[in-house]
Design a protein around this motif. Structure first.
Motif, PDB file in Angstrom:
ATOM      1  N   HIS B  94       0.847  -1.203   0.000  1.00 14.34           N
ATOM      2  CA  HIS B  94       0.000   0.000   0.000  1.00 14.34           C
ATOM      3  C   HIS B  94       0.884   1.255   0.000  1.00 14.34           C
ATOM      4  CE1 HIS B  94      -3.108   2.835   1.173  1.00 14.34           C
ATOM      5  NE2 HIS B  94      -2.595   3.008   2.367  1.00 14.34           N
ATOM      6  N   ARG B  97       2.267   1.771  -3.389  1.00 13.90           N
ATOM      7  CA  ARG B  97       1.228   2.356  -4.255  1.00 13.90           C
ATOM      8  C   ARG B  97       1.085   3.858  -4.002  1.00 13.90           C
ATOM      9  NH1 ARG B  97      -2.926   5.814  -4.154  1.00 13.90           N
ATOM     10  NH2 ARG B  97      -3.901   4.949  -2.309  1.00 13.90           N
ATOM     11  N   HIS B 195      -6.466   7.758  10.190  1.00 12.24           N
ATOM     12  CA  HIS B 195      -6.069   7.636   8.779  1.00 12.24           C
ATOM     13  C   HIS B 195      -7.310   7.718   7.880  1.00 12.24           C
ATOM     14  CE1 HIS B 195      -2.952   6.423   5.927  1.00 12.24           C
ATOM     15  NE2 HIS B 195      -3.668   5.419   5.473  1.00 12.24           N
TER      16      HIS B 195
HETATM   17  C1  HEM Z   1      -2.617  -0.232   9.029  1.00 13.88           C
HETATM   18  C2  HEM Z   1      -2.197   0.148   7.891  1.00 13.88           C
HETATM   19  C3  HEM Z   1      -2.967   0.955   6.873  1.00 13.88           C
HETATM   20  C4  HEM Z   1      -4.295   0.901   6.521  1.00 13.88           C
HETATM   21  C5  HEM Z   1      -5.372  -0.019   7.099  1.00 13.88           C
HETATM   22  C6  HEM Z   1      -4.502   1.883   5.483  1.00 13.88           C
HETATM   23  C7  HEM Z   1      -5.696   2.102   4.829  1.00 13.88           C
HETATM   24  C8  HEM Z   1      -5.866   3.016   3.795  1.00 13.88           C
HETATM   25  C9  HEM Z   1      -7.004   3.072   2.923  1.00 13.88           C
HETATM   26  C10 HEM Z   1      -8.213   2.160   3.002  1.00 13.88           C
HETATM   27  C11 HEM Z   1      -6.812   4.081   2.035  1.00 13.88           C
HETATM   28  C12 HEM Z   1      -7.740   4.493   0.871  1.00 13.88           C
HETATM   29  C13 HEM Z   1      -7.100   4.220  -0.483  1.00 13.88           C
HETATM   30  C14 HEM Z   1      -6.444   2.901  -0.656  1.00 13.88           C
HETATM   31  O1  HEM Z   1      -7.042   1.867  -0.271  1.00 13.88           O
HETATM   32  O2  HEM Z   1      -5.319   2.862  -1.174  1.00 13.88           O
HETATM   33  C15 HEM Z   1      -5.556   4.709   2.363  1.00 13.88           C
HETATM   34  C16 HEM Z   1      -5.009   5.835   1.732  1.00 13.88           C
HETATM   35  C17 HEM Z   1      -3.786   6.400   2.039  1.00 13.88           C
HETATM   36  N1  HEM Z   1      -2.785   5.803   2.805  1.00 13.88           N
HETATM   37 FE1  HEM Z   1      -3.050   4.195   4.016  1.00 13.88          FE
HETATM   38  N2  HEM Z   1      -3.318   2.536   5.245  1.00 13.88           N
HETATM   39  C18 HEM Z   1      -2.342   1.998   6.054  1.00 13.88           C
HETATM   40  C19 HEM Z   1      -1.001   2.328   6.077  1.00 13.88           C
HETATM   41  C20 HEM Z   1      -0.435   3.337   5.316  1.00 13.88           C
HETATM   42  C21 HEM Z   1       0.988   3.542   5.120  1.00 13.88           C
HETATM   43  C22 HEM Z   1       2.073   2.638   5.673  1.00 13.88           C
HETATM   44  C23 HEM Z   1       1.125   4.673   4.350  1.00 13.88           C
HETATM   45  C24 HEM Z   1       2.372   5.356   3.870  1.00 13.88           C
HETATM   46  C25 HEM Z   1       3.468   5.421   4.516  1.00 13.88           C
HETATM   47  C26 HEM Z   1      -0.196   5.178   4.068  1.00 13.88           C
HETATM   48  C27 HEM Z   1      -0.463   6.350   3.372  1.00 13.88           C
HETATM   49  C28 HEM Z   1      -1.694   6.646   2.804  1.00 13.88           C
HETATM   50  C29 HEM Z   1      -1.997   7.852   2.058  1.00 13.88           C
HETATM   51  C30 HEM Z   1      -1.039   9.050   1.828  1.00 13.88           C
HETATM   52  C31 HEM Z   1      -3.313   7.708   1.582  1.00 13.88           C
HETATM   53  C32 HEM Z   1      -4.103   8.690   0.724  1.00 13.88           C
HETATM   54  C33 HEM Z   1      -3.898   8.200  -0.692  1.00 13.88           C
HETATM   55  C34 HEM Z   1      -4.848   8.748  -1.711  1.00 13.88           C
HETATM   56  O3  HEM Z   1      -5.754   9.514  -1.356  1.00 13.88           O
HETATM   57  O4  HEM Z   1      -4.636   8.369  -2.888  1.00 13.88           O
HETATM   58  N3  HEM Z   1      -1.127   4.326   4.634  1.00 13.88           N
HETATM   59  N4  HEM Z   1      -4.974   4.026   3.426  1.00 13.88           N
END
Ligand code: HEM
Lengths: 139, 208
Positions: B94, B97, B195
């Motif tokens: 993720h 991505r 988040h």
């Molecule tokens: C427990 C771990 C995590 C969960 C459950 C989670 C869940 C999500 C979900 C459901 C989204 C919506 C879009 C997608 O599914 O790609 C998202 C977006 C996002 N995540 Fe996570 N995430 C996690 C960890 C992380 C990590 C490790 C990073 C980066 C270091 C991150 C950075 C972001 C960012 C910047 C967005 C916004 C992206 C956009 O709007 O295109 N997340 N996350």
């Protein structure tokens, strides 16, 4: 700093009317979520049924000499076996995490392509070392 | 309640309409959602394991009983283990991505930072779970972590807070148990909610 609803940046009309801004009802997302959940649970059940999770060696059994790390810390363990602990166990992991934390800043400073290259090198080194440790530990 | 009453709780926390672009598979590859799904499975199976597992000296014996005596115990433990490994992998992918689509840029910077913290905590959570196995391998892994902390100035106290007093033959202690089950899992749960809230603020959709 938070934006209240009305202050959110407005998407320009031209973009709004292009395909990717077109609005679809929530059910379209929910259908994809059901399919995704189904496939992911399928994978989880396949792993659970197919690959046995081992128990450790009993603490009551004769002590065997082991130096082992779970695979998530395999890369650190690999480094620890070669270099001093302060470097392998503290400086390199913390430095890598700091680069990750400041990636948006790097993106502005050196440009998006370089930010991607920095991230890629960092990830490949850690993932690579994890694989090296893992393949050494099963042999 | 009038018209608005129809939109219950789910109607309140999720948008009624989604941008078509956000629904494309290559916008997310469902990786954030898969990470959250793994967390849900881990919470359910983890709570069930809690009913029987005993940290400390009884750790290995209680886990062996779960594994081979308790009905469906082996299955439960296996689900918990594999969901944990899948979570680490999907959180990492993720992150790849997010960098690939440059979604760490302004408006989403705070969520990037939250994400990096979530990634670190997920890895540590996996490690702490491994220590709870309570056998010689877990003892060896605990010894490495403990030695790293003791090498710091004043690190002995820190090592005790994190690891308790594991033996080289058994890494499971009450301290590690509390970290794994309450503190780390709780922090990851809380940060995920934050988040998701920020994702909506950034104009995205959560979770899958
Ligand atoms: C427990 C771990 C995590 C969960 C459950 C989670 C869940 C999500 C979900 C459901 C989204 C919506 C879009 C997608 O599914 O790609 C998202 C977006 C996002 N995540 Fe996570 N995430 C996690 C960890 C992380 C990590 C490790 C990073 C980066 C270091 C991150 C950075 C972001 C960012 C910047 C967005 C916004 C992206 C956009 O709007 O295109 N997340 N996350």
């Amino acid at each position: 700093m938070d934006l209240i609803e009305s202050e959110r940046p407005q998407v320009p009309v031209e973009v709004e009317q292009s395909g990717s801004q077109e609005k679809l009802p929530l059910i379209e997302l929910q259908v994809r979520e059901y399919i995704g959940t189904f496939l992911w649970l399928g994978l989880l059940f396949a792993l659970t049924a197919g690959l046995k999770v081992p128990l450790d060696s009993s603490p009551k059994a004769a002590a065997i000499s082991i130096s082992k790390a779970p695979w998530v810390f395999g890369a650190i363990q690999w480094l620890l076996q070669r270099w001093p602990a302060w470097l392998s166990g503290w400086v390199l992991p913390l430095l890598s995490m700091s680069v990750l934390l400041t990636l948006p800043w790097w993106g502005r400073k050196v440009g998006k392509t370089w930010a991607w290259i920095i991230f890629l090198i960092l990830s490949l080194v850690w993932v690579g070392l994890t694989f090296v440790y893992w393949s050494e530990s099963i042999n | 309640m009038g018209k608005q009453g129809n939109y219950s709780f789910t109607g309140h926390i999720r948008p009624r309409q989604i941008r078509a672009g956000a629904l494309r598979l290559r916008a997310t590859f469902c990786l954030g959602g898969f990470s959250f799904l793994a967390f849900i499975v881990l919470t359910i199976t983890g709570v069930l394991l809690l009913f029987y597992y005993q940290p400390g000296d009884r750790a290995f014996a209680s886990l062996s009983e779960i594994n081979s005596v308790l009905p469906y115990g082996g299955f439960l433990r296996s689900l918990h283990f594999w969901a944990g490994q899948l979570m680490v992998i999907s959180v990492f992918l993720h992150m790849v991505r997010v960098v690939w689509s440059r979604a760490y840029r302004p408006l989403r910077e705070l969520n990037w930072i939250t994400g990096v913290v979530l990634f670190g905590l997920t890895v540590i959570l996996d490690y702490s779970g491994y220590l709870l196995r309570g056998g010689q391998e877990s003892g060896a892994a605990a010894t490495v972590g403990q030695a790293l902390f003791t090498s710091l100035p004043g690190g002995k106290a820190l090592a005790t807070v994190f690891f308790g007093q594991p033996s080289p033959l058994n890494g499971s202690t009450l301290n590690m148990f509390v970290w794994h089950v309450f503190i780390l899992a709780g922090a990851v749960g809380f940060l995920q909610m934050f988040h998701f809230w920020r994702i909506r603020r950034g104009g995205g959709v959560r979770p899958l």
